[in-house]
Design a protein around this motif. Structure first.
Motif, mmCIF file in Angstrom:
data_model
loop_
_atom_site.group_PDB
_atom_site.id
_atom_site.type_symbol
_atom_site.label_atom_id
_atom_site.label_comp_id
_atom_site.label_asym_id
_atom_site.label_seq_id
_atom_site.Cartn_x
_atom_site.Cartn_y
_atom_site.Cartn_z
ATOM 1 N N THR A 170 0.808 -1.221 0.000
ATOM 2 C CA THR A 170 0.000 0.000 0.000
ATOM 3 C C THR A 170 0.844 1.275 0.000
ATOM 4 O O THR A 170 0.332 2.349 -0.304
ATOM 5 N N GLN A 217 7.056 -2.584 -4.021
ATOM 6 C CA GLN A 217 6.735 -3.953 -4.407
ATOM 7 C C GLN A 217 7.767 -4.909 -3.835
ATOM 8 O O GLN A 217 8.895 -4.506 -3.504
ATOM 9 N N GLU A 266 -1.419 -4.713 -0.801
ATOM 10 C CA GLU A 266 -2.566 -4.251 -1.570
ATOM 11 C C GLU A 266 -3.029 -5.322 -2.548
ATOM 12 O O GLU A 266 -4.214 -5.582 -2.693
ATOM 13 N N ARG A 267 -2.075 -5.946 -3.247
ATOM 14 C CA ARG A 267 -2.428 -6.919 -4.272
ATOM 15 C C ARG A 267 -1.340 -7.976 -4.362
ATOM 16 O O ARG A 267 -0.154 -7.685 -4.234
ATOM 17 N N SER A 284 0.124 -11.431 -6.608
ATOM 18 C CA SER A 284 0.086 -12.186 -7.860
ATOM 19 C C SER A 284 1.194 -13.235 -7.822
ATOM 20 O O SER A 284 2.042 -13.226 -6.921
ATOM 21 N N TYR A 298 -1.466 -14.578 3.194
ATOM 22 C CA TYR A 298 -0.781 -14.104 1.989
ATOM 23 C C TYR A 298 0.324 -15.029 1.491
ATOM 24 O O TYR A 298 0.746 -14.898 0.342
ATOM 25 N N VAL A 334 -4.471 -17.426 -6.223
ATOM 26 C CA VAL A 334 -4.240 -16.381 -7.235
ATOM 27 C C VAL A 334 -3.731 -16.960 -8.552
ATOM 28 O O VAL A 334 -3.569 -16.222 -9.527
ATOM 29 N N HIS A 367 -10.749 -9.772 -2.881
ATOM 30 C CA HIS A 367 -10.042 -8.721 -3.609
ATOM 31 C C HIS A 367 -8.980 -9.303 -4.539
ATOM 32 O O HIS A 367 -8.792 -8.814 -5.666
ATOM 33 N N ASN A 368 -8.307 -10.343 -4.078
ATOM 34 C CA ASN A 368 -7.208 -10.918 -4.860
ATOM 35 C C ASN A 368 -7.638 -12.039 -5.800
ATOM 36 O O ASN A 368 -6.902 -12.356 -6.743
#
Length: 326
Positions: A141, A145, A160-161, A163, A196, A204, A246-247
């Motif tokens: 956030t 990264q 936040e995201r 992948s 996560y 994901v 969200h993911n």
């Protein structure tokens, strides 16, 4: 369903949380399939992964042990970790080396795990989610990264995201057996484990997330007992569900199991268990807004100055969900 046919339970995750419920489920009248993340890049698994370019074996090893019917003395050998004074073998678990050797012999990690499962007389199946080592990527956030499970974990930043890619940067391809297991499941269980770095790394993968969404199975998320520093600080059980939606995609969870027994702060050794923060709280109203049925209760096991899930209680509750008693 024909009389006497076992129901199919698919458990998706990794890390130290997955084995907590695999062992008690092993002893129930169900067919268990463990779908295991292959994004770990730390410790013994990370070293073997880097040197041999194979999927990290640690989470697979723990799942095999949890489902094995072999005597405990053998399993202790398989789990034995060499001492740090053993320069060449230091910190490697013997089972990790065996999985690496069998993979090298056959050239196929999936086949090696299935063969080892037969050797270890496992009751159920253990499937690595993919046959290539995968790389986790996080957008934080604060605009930065991170890549790699270890780097993301030690960053202690809000994600936040998430992948995931192969090491070549390509979209991962799960094994056909994983997708078939999800399609045939009567119940799909997410966790317990790190949101996560144990659960989402499987979901994901686009085709895995789509398969879970399409599956007619009942889908259950086991909320963590404690939040994780940086990653899930102040998360309620509903916050975990929102992160998954969200993911991945909305509507892939039917039930959330959340422990409501109080974790005594004076019991927890926060230096020993330095990744945990505060107890995860239940948010009944938000759970229901998300279309998820909350199931609360005492699912707590206190041991080793830490807070863990009571696997037996979790397994019993999952069977109740399967039987339509919840």
């Amino acid at each position: 369903m024909s009389a006497g046919k076992k129901r199919n339970v698919v458990v998706i995750g990794g890390g130290s949380g997955l084995p907590v419920i695999l062992r008690p489920l092993r002893d129930c009248n169900v067919e268990v399939t463990a779908v295991v993340t292959v994004a770990d890049d730390g410790g013994s698994s990370g070293v073997i992964r880097n040197f041999m370019n194979i999927v990290p074996p640690g989470d697979i090893r723990n799942a095999l042990v949890s489902l094995s019917l072999l005597p405990d003395d053998f399993l202790k050998i398989f789990q034995y970790r060499f001492e740090s004074s053993d320069e060449f073998f230091k910190n490697h678990a013997l089972g990790n080396l065996i999985i690496a050797a069998m993979t090298e012999m056959s050239g196929d990690i999936f086949g090696a795990v299935q063969k080892l499962g037969r050797f270890m007389m496992i009751s159920g199946k253990v499937y690595p989610v993919a046959t290539d080592p995968l790389v986790l990527h996080a957008a934080f956030t604060d605009g930065t990264q991170g890549s790699g499970e270890h780097e993301i974990t030690v960053a202690h930043k809000v994600i936040e995201r998430l992948s995931i890619t192969t090491e070549k940067g390509e979209q991962p391809t799960p094994t056909s057996e994983v997708l078939l297991a999800i399609d045939h499941a009567d119940i799909i269980v997410f966790g317990p484990g790190s949101l996560y770095t144990s659960i989402l790394p499987n979901l994901v993968i686009p085709s895995v997330g789509k398969a879970v969404k399409a599956s007619p199975a009942k889908k259950v998320y086991i909320a963590n007992i404690m939040t994780q520093k940086g990653e899930t600080d102040h998360y309620t059980d509903a916050s975990h569900i929102k992160a998954i939606y969200h993911n991945v995609t909305d509507g892939i969870i039917d039930y959330v199991l959340t422990n409501t027994a109080i974790v005594p702060e004076d019991y927890i050794d926060f230096q020993k268990w330095d990744e945990i923060s505060t107890q995860v709280k239940v948010d009944l109203a938000e759970d229901k807004k998300l279309g998820v049925t909350p199931i609360t209760g005492d699912f707590l096991e206190l041991r080793d100055q830490g807070a863990f899930h009571d696997g037996q209680k979790i397994a019993e509750k999952l069977l109740q969900i399967l039987d339509g008693k919840v």
